[in-house]
Design an enzyme around this catalytic site. Structure first.
Site, mmCIF file in Angstrom:
data_model
loop_
_atom_site.group_PDB
_atom_site.id
_atom_site.type_symbol
_atom_site.label_atom_id
_atom_site.label_comp_id
_atom_site.label_asym_id
_atom_site.label_seq_id
_atom_site.Cartn_x
_atom_site.Cartn_y
_atom_site.Cartn_z
ATOM 1 C CB CYS A 110 -14.842 -0.822 -29.667
ATOM 2 S SG CYS A 110 -14.117 -1.158 -31.258
ATOM 3 C CD GLU A 111 -15.658 -0.797 -23.892
ATOM 4 O OE1 GLU A 111 -16.264 0.063 -23.230
ATOM 5 O OE2 GLU A 111 -16.188 -1.854 -24.285
ATOM 6 C CE1 TYR A 117 -8.420 0.708 -9.131
ATOM 7 C CE2 TYR A 117 -6.400 0.824 -10.421
ATOM 8 C CZ TYR A 117 -7.256 0.121 -9.607
ATOM 9 O OH TYR A 117 -6.954 -1.157 -9.251
ATOM 10 N NE ARG A 130 -2.647 2.186 -11.073
ATOM 11 C CZ ARG A 130 -2.691 3.454 -10.732
ATOM 12 N NH1 ARG A 130 -2.221 4.379 -11.545
ATOM 13 N NH2 ARG A 130 -3.192 3.832 -9.586
ATOM 14 N N GLY A 187 4.455 -3.661 -3.349
ATOM 15 C CA GLY A 187 4.527 -3.985 -4.773
ATOM 16 C C GLY A 187 4.777 -2.710 -5.560
ATOM 17 N N GLY A 190 0.778 -1.232 0.000
ATOM 18 C CA GLY A 190 0.000 0.000 0.000
ATOM 19 C C GLY A 190 0.808 1.281 0.000
HETATM 20 C C1 LIG Z 1 -1.940 -5.752 -3.800
HETATM 21 C C2 LIG Z 1 -1.456 -6.325 -2.536
HETATM 22 C C3 LIG Z 1 -0.219 -5.945 -2.019
HETATM 23 C C4 LIG Z 1 0.652 -4.927 -2.676
HETATM 24 O O1 LIG Z 1 0.096 -3.670 -2.669
HETATM 25 P P1 LIG Z 1 0.924 -2.443 -3.257
HETATM 26 O O2 LIG Z 1 -0.076 -1.351 -3.233
HETATM 27 O O3 LIG Z 1 1.345 -2.825 -4.617
HETATM 28 O O4 LIG Z 1 2.078 -2.214 -2.345
HETATM 29 C C5 LIG Z 1 0.208 -6.545 -0.867
HETATM 30 N N1 LIG Z 1 -0.537 -7.461 -0.234
HETATM 31 C C6 LIG Z 1 -1.733 -7.862 -0.688
HETATM 32 C C7 LIG Z 1 -2.478 -8.894 0.047
HETATM 33 C C8 LIG Z 1 -2.239 -7.310 -1.857
HETATM 34 O O5 LIG Z 1 -3.429 -7.702 -2.311
#
Ligand SMILES: *Cc1c(COP(=O)(O)O)cnc(C)c1O
Length: 419
Positions: A341-342, A314, A310, A274, A230
């Site tokens: 086609c969107e 979003y 994205r 991530g 996150g």
């Molecule tokens: C998507 C996800 C992450 C990674 O989130 P990031 O925003 O890319 O850091 C970590 N743990 C779980 C369980 C996720 O679903």
């Protein structure tokens, strides 16, 4: 200000394009290494810090391998991601399976690899035991309900399908204990693309207090607390990146204050970042095919939403640079589109950019996470190649572009297979 840079010169990029036609995503190995090092540095005080890279962000074994060289493991949430992890050289407890609505084959593969299994529900204890067996180390995903606000991407925890409630959590540990599990962890993931440093410290405090309660009520001394992912990135040039040192220091203080008096300061800290590892280290490179002027001025690319969804999904902002025109005045207003086609197949709407000509190369920033990964084949669009810019300046193809043969590979029809 987050400066939006691209690590390759115009001449070099044109050379690369001659070998690998656009569109493609290109990732910067050096930047990825710097990102993981900065995260590890912020938690250097912890007795043990584990980063389980969230494979879903950039599911490519080469990327996993690079992060592994920097000490990272993986966070997997599907069978394919477990295989990708293995292909990248990550096995055993370096893997954490954080899945939901989990099918049996995922649990079986995770167990075979010796992964840490993180359960999303109390009912999964029996399901896991029946379909795969019990692992050496078990973790549970906590959903703190209304204790946390959540945000636009992940939503409110009370509306989220993930994790166990507080009461279920205690019952789940007890149940697993009764089944003979001896080693435990605790997990949560309640924020996504979060730029406010305080949010991470708040979550850590919540989790540390819970770890103390688990110790007191159940006698379970947790091996680790996993704070999830996150960590946000500044997609907008005017945003600031998360100050990881500030976050690390804040969590350190909470760790000592909350866990110290209870003798829990041997607990490892884990994260599943991530986006922050690979997001800013990737770019989607595309060529301008058409300019169309109707009620608006449209620039049509050879890439589309299937390469980066994205913005459509979003309403996300992705910065765009027109190669060779970085210093030009942004005195034109364009919608930058793909060919689906969107009507939401747009990389940018009403974006101020320099004057664009057909044949120009556009570099779309921050596509290293959830870029290629979210790709799809709608309208028969083929997924692009992925390239890796090595630290020595060379470029490595780490996924070839799909071909029509790939698209037809799963089809059965009277005329037989396409040649
Ligand atoms: C998507 C996800 C992450 C990674 O989130 P990031 O925003 O890319 O850091 C970590 N743990 C779980 C369980 C996720 O679903």
């Amino acid at each position: 200000m987050a400066e939006k840079t691209f690590p390759i010169s115009k001449e070099r990029l044109q050379e690369i394009i001659r070998q690998y036609p656009t569109p493609f995503h290109i990732y910067d190995e050096k930047a990825i290494r710097e990102n993981i090092r900065a995260l590890k540095h912020a938690f250097r005080w912890a007795p043990e810090f584990r980063e389980h890279f969230a494979v879903k962000a950039t599911p490519n074994p080469r990327i996993i391998e690079i992060l592994k060289e920097e000490g990272a493991g993986t966070d997997c949430s599907s069978l394919a991601e477990l295989f990708l992890s293995e292909a990248g050289g990550v096995t055993g407890e370096k893997i954490m399976l954080t899945s939901n609505d989990t099918p049996a084959d995922e649990f079986q593969k995770a167990l075979e690899l010796g992964a840490i299994i993180n359960l999303d529900d109390i009912s999964h204890i029996d399901y896991l035991e029946k379909n795969a067996g019990m692992p050496g180390c078990l973790s549970f995903r906590y959903n703190p309900g209304n204790l946390i606000e959540g945000n636009d991407i992940i939503g409110k925890p009370t509306e989220a399908k993930y994790g166990l409630t507080r009461d279920q959590l205690f019952d789940a540990y007890k149940k697993a204990q009764e089944k003979g599990v001896k080693r435990f962890g605790l997990h949560t993931m309640v924020i996504s693309n979060e730029l406010r440093s305080d949010a991470f410290i708040y979550t850590a405090k919540l989790m540390f207090n819970l770890a103390v309660e688990i110790k007191e009520k159940l006698g379970i001394h947790l091996e680790f607390v996993n704070l999830g992912g996150g960590v946000g990135i500044p997609y907008l040039p005017e945003e600031e990146p998360v100050d990881l040192e500030f976050v690390g220091n804040g969590i350190h203080e909470a760790y000592d204050t909350i866990l110290g008096p209870h003798g829990l300061t041997d607990m490892a800290i884990a994260m599943e970042s991530g986006r922050a590892m690979t997001g800013p280290a990737g770019w989607l490179v595309a060529s301008v095919l058409h300019e169309k002027k109707t009620y608006k001025d449209y620039i049509g690319l050879d890439a589309c939403m299937a390469n980066l969804m994205r913005p459509a999904m979003y309403g996300a902002y992705h910065h765009i640079t027109v190669l060779g025109k970085e210093k030009d005045l942004c005195d034109h207003i364009y919608d930058v589109t793909g060919s689906l086609c969107e009507n939401n197949d747009k990389f940018a709407i009403d974006r101020k950019l320099p004057k664009i000509d057909i044949g120009d190369i556009l570099v779309i920033h921050d596509t290293g996470a959830h870029g290629h990964a979210m790709g799809f084949n709608y309208n028969g669009k083929l997924r692009s190649a992925e390239l890796l810019l090595r630290e020595d300046g060379s470029v490595e193809l780490i996924r070839r572009a799909e071909t029509l043969d790939d698209y037809f590979a799963t089809l059965k029809y009277p005329g037989g297979l396409m040649k």
